[in-house]
Design a protein around this motif. Structure first.
Motif, PDB file in Angstrom:
ATOM      1  N   PRO A 118      31.073  32.182  44.439  1.00  0.00           N
ATOM      2  CA  PRO A 118      32.092  33.192  44.707  1.00  0.00           C
ATOM      3  C   PRO A 118      32.213  34.151  43.518  1.00  0.00           C
ATOM      4  O   PRO A 118      32.209  33.733  42.368  1.00  0.00           O
ATOM      5  N   THR A 119      32.263  35.415  43.834  1.00  0.00           N
ATOM      6  CA  THR A 119      32.387  36.425  42.785  1.00  0.00           C
ATOM      7  C   THR A 119      33.690  37.184  42.983  1.00  0.00           C
ATOM      8  O   THR A 119      34.264  37.191  44.074  1.00  0.00           O
ATOM      9  N   ALA A 120      34.135  37.806  41.936  1.00  0.00           N
ATOM     10  CA  ALA A 120      35.346  38.621  42.043  1.00  0.00           C
ATOM     11  C   ALA A 120      35.029  39.824  42.921  1.00  0.00           C
ATOM     12  O   ALA A 120      34.022  40.501  42.748  1.00  0.00           O
ATOM     13  N   ALA A 121      35.869  40.063  43.895  1.00  0.00           N
ATOM     14  CA  ALA A 121      35.649  41.166  44.831  1.00  0.00           C
ATOM     15  C   ALA A 121      36.017  42.492  44.163  1.00  0.00           C
ATOM     16  O   ALA A 121      36.800  42.543  43.218  1.00  0.00           O
ATOM     17  N   ASP A 122      35.400  43.542  44.662  1.00  0.00           N
ATOM     18  CA  ASP A 122      35.754  44.883  44.194  1.00  0.00           C
ATOM     19  C   ASP A 122      37.196  45.177  44.575  1.00  0.00           C
ATOM     20  O   ASP A 122      37.707  44.651  45.562  1.00  0.00           O
ATOM     21  N   PRO A 123      37.877  46.041  43.846  1.00  0.00           N
ATOM     22  CA  PRO A 123      39.273  46.367  44.187  1.00  0.00           C
ATOM     23  C   PRO A 123      39.420  46.912  45.602  1.00  0.00           C
ATOM     24  O   PRO A 123      40.390  46.597  46.287  1.00  0.00           O
ATOM     25  N   ASP A 124      38.448  47.688  46.096  1.00  0.00           N
ATOM     26  CA  ASP A 124      38.518  48.212  47.467  1.00  0.00           C
ATOM     27  C   ASP A 124      38.464  47.077  48.481  1.00  0.00           C
ATOM     28  O   ASP A 124      39.180  47.090  49.477  1.00  0.00           O
TER      29      ASP A 124
END
Length: 72
Positions: free
Chosen positions: A58-64
């Protein structure tokens, strides 16, 4: 080394070279056995890794993407 001073004096240069060659050969053989054991261990590790399923990290999602997920 096994040779004490009196034996070294009585031994000719050819005998000393032969002894050193034998010692070098034993060291090389020992090093090769150690290296082979390390390679065998690495092969076992690679087999275990190949058998394990690959799971996505799992990666940090983009703000959008975070905004879209929270609005759903």
């Amino acid at each position: 080394m096994d040779i004490n001073d009196s034996e070294a004096e009585s031994a000719g240069p050819i005998e000393l070279v032969t002894d050193l060659s034998d010692i070098a050969a034993q060291c090389a053989a020992s090093n090769l056995l150690d290296f082979a054991a390390q390679l065998a261990g690495l092969a076992e590790d690679l087999k275990a890794l190949a058998a394990a399923p690959i799971e996505p990290i799992p990666t940090a999602a983009d703000p959008d993407e975070q905004l879209e997920a929270s609005s759903e």
